[in-house]
Motif scaffolding. Structure first.
Motif, PDB file in Angstrom:
ATOM      1  N   ALA A 189       9.870  31.060 -22.426  1.00  0.00           N
ATOM      2  CA  ALA A 189       8.590  30.452 -22.043  1.00  0.00           C
ATOM      3  C   ALA A 189       7.416  31.107 -22.762  1.00  0.00           C
ATOM      4  N   LYS A 190       7.572  32.388 -23.135  1.00  0.00           N
ATOM      5  CA  LYS A 190       6.498  33.087 -23.835  1.00  0.00           C
ATOM      6  C   LYS A 190       6.208  32.478 -25.200  1.00  0.00           C
ATOM      7  N   GLN A 191       7.159  31.730 -25.747  1.00  0.00           N
ATOM      8  CA  GLN A 191       6.958  31.104 -27.051  1.00  0.00           C
ATOM      9  C   GLN A 191       6.215  29.772 -26.943  1.00  0.00           C
ATOM     10  N   LEU A 192       5.946  29.327 -25.718  1.00  0.00           N
ATOM     11  CA  LEU A 192       5.319  28.025 -25.500  1.00  0.00           C
ATOM     12  C   LEU A 192       3.869  28.184 -25.053  1.00  0.00           C
ATOM     13  N   ALA A 193       3.060  27.192 -25.379  1.00  0.00           N
ATOM     14  CA  ALA A 193       1.631  27.229 -25.045  1.00  0.00           C
ATOM     15  C   ALA A 193       1.358  26.402 -23.787  1.00  0.00           C
ATOM     16  N   ARG A 194       0.379  26.846 -23.017  1.00  0.00           N
ATOM     17  CA  ARG A 194       0.050  26.147 -21.769  1.00  0.00           C
ATOM     18  C   ARG A 194      -0.536  24.764 -22.023  1.00  0.00           C
ATOM     19  N   ASP A 195      -1.206  24.580 -23.169  1.00  0.00           N
ATOM     20  CA  ASP A 195      -1.863  23.295 -23.440  1.00  0.00           C
ATOM     21  C   ASP A 195      -1.031  22.378 -24.335  1.00  0.00           C
ATOM     22  N   GLU A 196       0.259  22.714 -24.532  1.00  0.00           N
ATOM     23  CA  GLU A 196       1.160  21.859 -25.301  1.00  0.00           C
ATOM     24  C   GLU A 196       2.426  21.585 -24.485  1.00  0.00           C
ATOM     25  N   GLN A 197       3.092  20.492 -24.804  1.00  0.00           N
ATOM     26  CA  GLN A 197       4.336  20.138 -24.121  1.00  0.00           C
ATOM     27  C   GLN A 197       5.452  21.080 -24.582  1.00  0.00           C
ATOM     28  N   GLY A 198       6.143  21.692 -23.616  1.00  0.00           N
ATOM     29  CA  GLY A 198       7.176  22.671 -23.948  1.00  0.00           C
ATOM     30  C   GLY A 198       8.510  22.346 -23.303  1.00  0.00           C
ATOM     31  N   PHE A 199       9.591  22.599 -24.039  1.00  0.00           N
ATOM     32  CA  PHE A 199      10.945  22.271 -23.591  1.00  0.00           C
ATOM     33  C   PHE A 199      11.876  23.415 -23.979  1.00  0.00           C
ATOM     34  N   ILE A 200      12.737  23.810 -23.064  1.00  0.00           N
ATOM     35  CA  ILE A 200      13.696  24.889 -23.324  1.00  0.00           C
ATOM     36  C   ILE A 200      15.113  24.335 -23.263  1.00  0.00           C
ATOM     37  N   MET A 201      15.929  24.680 -24.267  1.00  0.00           N
ATOM     38  CA  MET A 201      17.324  24.250 -24.317  1.00  0.00           C
ATOM     39  C   MET A 201      18.201  25.501 -24.354  1.00  0.00           C
ATOM     40  N   MET A 202      19.238  25.538 -23.510  1.00  0.00           N
ATOM     41  CA  MET A 202      20.124  26.699 -23.404  1.00  0.00           C
ATOM     42  C   MET A 202      21.558  26.287 -23.712  1.00  0.00           C
ATOM     43  N   ASP A 203      22.128  26.914 -24.723  1.00  0.00           N
ATOM     44  CA  ASP A 203      23.531  26.703 -25.075  1.00  0.00           C
ATOM     45  C   ASP A 203      24.375  27.629 -24.210  1.00  0.00           C
ATOM     46  N   MET A 204      25.160  27.048 -23.291  1.00  0.00           N
ATOM     47  CA  MET A 204      25.888  27.829 -22.297  1.00  0.00           C
ATOM     48  C   MET A 204      27.314  28.171 -22.727  1.00  0.00           C
ATOM     49  N   ALA A 205      27.596  28.110 -24.015  1.00  0.00           N
ATOM     50  CA  ALA A 205      28.959  28.337 -24.491  1.00  0.00           C
ATOM     51  C   ALA A 205      29.493  29.709 -24.105  1.00  0.00           C
ATOM     52  N   ASP A 206      28.622  30.734 -24.041  1.00  0.00           N
ATOM     53  CA  ASP A 206      29.072  32.094 -23.758  1.00  0.00           C
ATOM     54  C   ASP A 206      28.657  32.593 -22.381  1.00  0.00           C
ATOM     55  N   ALA A 207      28.070  31.747 -21.573  1.00  0.00           N
ATOM     56  CA  ALA A 207      27.621  32.161 -20.244  1.00  0.00           C
ATOM     57  C   ALA A 207      28.706  31.834 -19.231  1.00  0.00           C
ATOM     58  N   HIS A 208      29.435  32.831 -18.794  1.00  0.00           N
ATOM     59  CA  HIS A 208      30.617  32.616 -17.971  1.00  0.00           C
ATOM     60  C   HIS A 208      30.307  32.081 -16.574  1.00  0.00           C
ATOM     61  N   ILE A 209      29.051  32.210 -16.143  1.00  0.00           N
ATOM     62  CA  ILE A 209      28.739  31.778 -14.783  1.00  0.00           C
ATOM     63  C   ILE A 209      28.749  30.264 -14.644  1.00  0.00           C
ATOM     64  N   GLY A 210      28.615  29.533 -15.763  1.00  0.00           N
ATOM     65  CA  GLY A 210      28.746  28.084 -15.704  1.00  0.00           C
ATOM     66  C   GLY A 210      27.434  27.348 -15.610  1.00  0.00           C
ATOM     67  N   MET A 211      27.444  26.103 -16.110  1.00  0.00           N
ATOM     68  CA  MET A 211      26.214  25.315 -16.184  1.00  0.00           C
ATOM     69  C   MET A 211      25.681  24.939 -14.808  1.00  0.00           C
ATOM     70  N   GLN A 212      26.569  24.571 -13.900  1.00  0.00           N
ATOM     71  CA  GLN A 212      26.096  24.112 -12.600  1.00  0.00           C
ATOM     72  C   GLN A 212      25.363  25.236 -11.869  1.00  0.00           C
ATOM     73  N   ASN A 213      25.914  26.453 -11.919  1.00  0.00           N
ATOM     74  CA  ASN A 213      25.278  27.567 -11.227  1.00  0.00           C
ATOM     75  C   ASN A 213      23.955  27.952 -11.872  1.00  0.00           C
ATOM     76  N   TRP A 214      23.907  27.966 -13.205  1.00  0.00           N
ATOM     77  CA  TRP A 214      22.643  28.271 -13.874  1.00  0.00           C
ATOM     78  C   TRP A 214      21.611  27.201 -13.564  1.00  0.00           C
ATOM     79  N   GLY A 215      22.040  25.938 -13.459  1.00  0.00           N
ATOM     80  CA  GLY A 215      21.110  24.879 -13.103  1.00  0.00           C
ATOM     81  C   GLY A 215      20.468  25.117 -11.755  1.00  0.00           C
ATOM     82  N   LEU A 216      21.276  25.544 -10.773  1.00  0.00           N
ATOM     83  CA  LEU A 216      20.740  25.842  -9.444  1.00  0.00           C
ATOM     84  C   LEU A 216      19.745  26.988  -9.492  1.00  0.00           C
ATOM     85  N   LEU A 217      20.089  28.029 -10.254  1.00  0.00           N
ATOM     86  CA  LEU A 217      19.210  29.191 -10.348  1.00  0.00           C
ATOM     87  C   LEU A 217      17.886  28.845 -11.017  1.00  0.00           C
ATOM     88  N   LEU A 218      17.954  28.077 -12.098  1.00  0.00           N
ATOM     89  CA  LEU A 218      16.740  27.762 -12.847  1.00  0.00           C
ATOM     90  C   LEU A 218      15.828  26.813 -12.085  1.00  0.00           C
TER      91      LEU A 218
END
Length: 293
Positions: A189-218
């Motif tokens: 988020a630090k790379q994004l500006a408050r006055d511009e549209q910002g989007f974050i994409m996360m490649d979960m290939a190496d995150a063992h906790i899984g996409m569904q759990n990270w989705g809940l956390l985020l």
């Protein structure tokens, strides 16, 4: 070429927008954030629209996974008890060093006994010993506990053999703190500006906790006064899977809209990503339940 897997993740993200069609993409654009110039990974737009700046990250092996594996290693003496059983240690929190000794003593005592029961160590853990029912670990539902909390599980045991060695399994389920997910969100988020549209994409290939759990956390972290410069998040992963016509490299997506964003995303971004998810899902021999995305 340098072995930086994050570059591969950025290529995957760019590919997704290329598949949408009629999208202009610019790599490494300059973006003023407060008093400094940042370079998000890329930005996208459709004709006549403002740019949306995209940051891509690739979480690696989880600290929670490492902690759970190290904890299980310290519990190896329970596995060495020469009796036949399945034993689960359901942790309510990560134990402090002075709590581990009491936890290990209780687990050892139960494992090396004729009893098959549940022991509740207040505010720390639930230890359950059951009859051995094969080399399968089945998580136990504990009424009154937060069974929906994302957890990391590990197991060890003695299986198979010629029948002279009792078979047993010891499993540990440890809660996954949202601190790590939040750390990745804060960093990008630090790379994004408050006055511009910002989007974050996360490649979960190496995150063992899984996409569904990270989705809940985020989702929990997108609050009216937190991360408001982030318009949305896309979690994605891909693998070689069996499809209806053979093996395919298929993607899985989970999208999160931030309704509290100062600069909301264009509607088409999340809509097109969901369409791509549906297309790949239809190619699977066994389609996934879209409600879990």
């Amino acid at each position: 070429r340098r072995g930086d897997l994050s570059a591969l993740s950025e290529m995957k993200a760019v590919r997704m927008f290329k598949l949408m069609g009629e999208v202009e993409i610019e790599l490494a654009p300059e973006l003023r954030v407060a008093d400094s110039i940042r370079r998000p990974d890329f930005r996208v737009r459709r004709s006549g629209e403002r740019w949306t700046y995209v940051e891509v990250t690739r979480p690696d092996t989880s600290d929670a996974a490492i902690a759970a594996q190290a904890f299980l290693h310290r519990l190896n003496s329970v596995k060495d008890v020469r009796r036949e059983f399945s034993l689960e240690i359901f942790l309510r929190c990560e134990p402090a060093p002075h709590e581990e000794a009491a936890l290990l003593a209780a687990a050892m005592d139960l494992a090396d006994s004729e009893r098959f029961e549940t022991i509740d160590l207040a505010n720390l853990a639930i230890i359950t010993k059951q009859h051995f029912a094969g080399p399968v670990v089945s998580p136990i539902n504990h009424p009154g506990e937060d069974n929906t909390c994302p957890r990391f599980g590990v197991a060890t045991g003695v299986l198979g053999g010629d029948g002279t060695e009792p078979q047993r399994i010891v499993s540990v389920r440890m809660p996954f703190s949202d601190g790590r997910a939040d750390a990745f969100l804060k960093r990008e988020a630090k790379q994004l500006a408050r006055d511009e549209q910002g989007f974050i994409m996360m490649d979960m290939a190496d995150a063992h906790i899984g996409m569904q759990n990270w989705g809940l956390l985020l989702r929990r972290r997108l609050q009216p006064n937190i991360h408001t410069r982030v318009g949305g998040i896309c979690l994605f992963t891909n693998a070689l899977e069996l499809g209806t016509t053979g093996l395919h490299t298929l993607f899985e997506f989970s999208t999160i809209e931030n309704r509290h964003a100062v600069q909301p995303l264009p509607v088409w971004i999340l809509e097109e990503l969901r369409k791509l998810a549906a297309i790949d899902n239809a190619k699977r021999a066994t389609p996934r339940d879209p409600r879990q995305a």
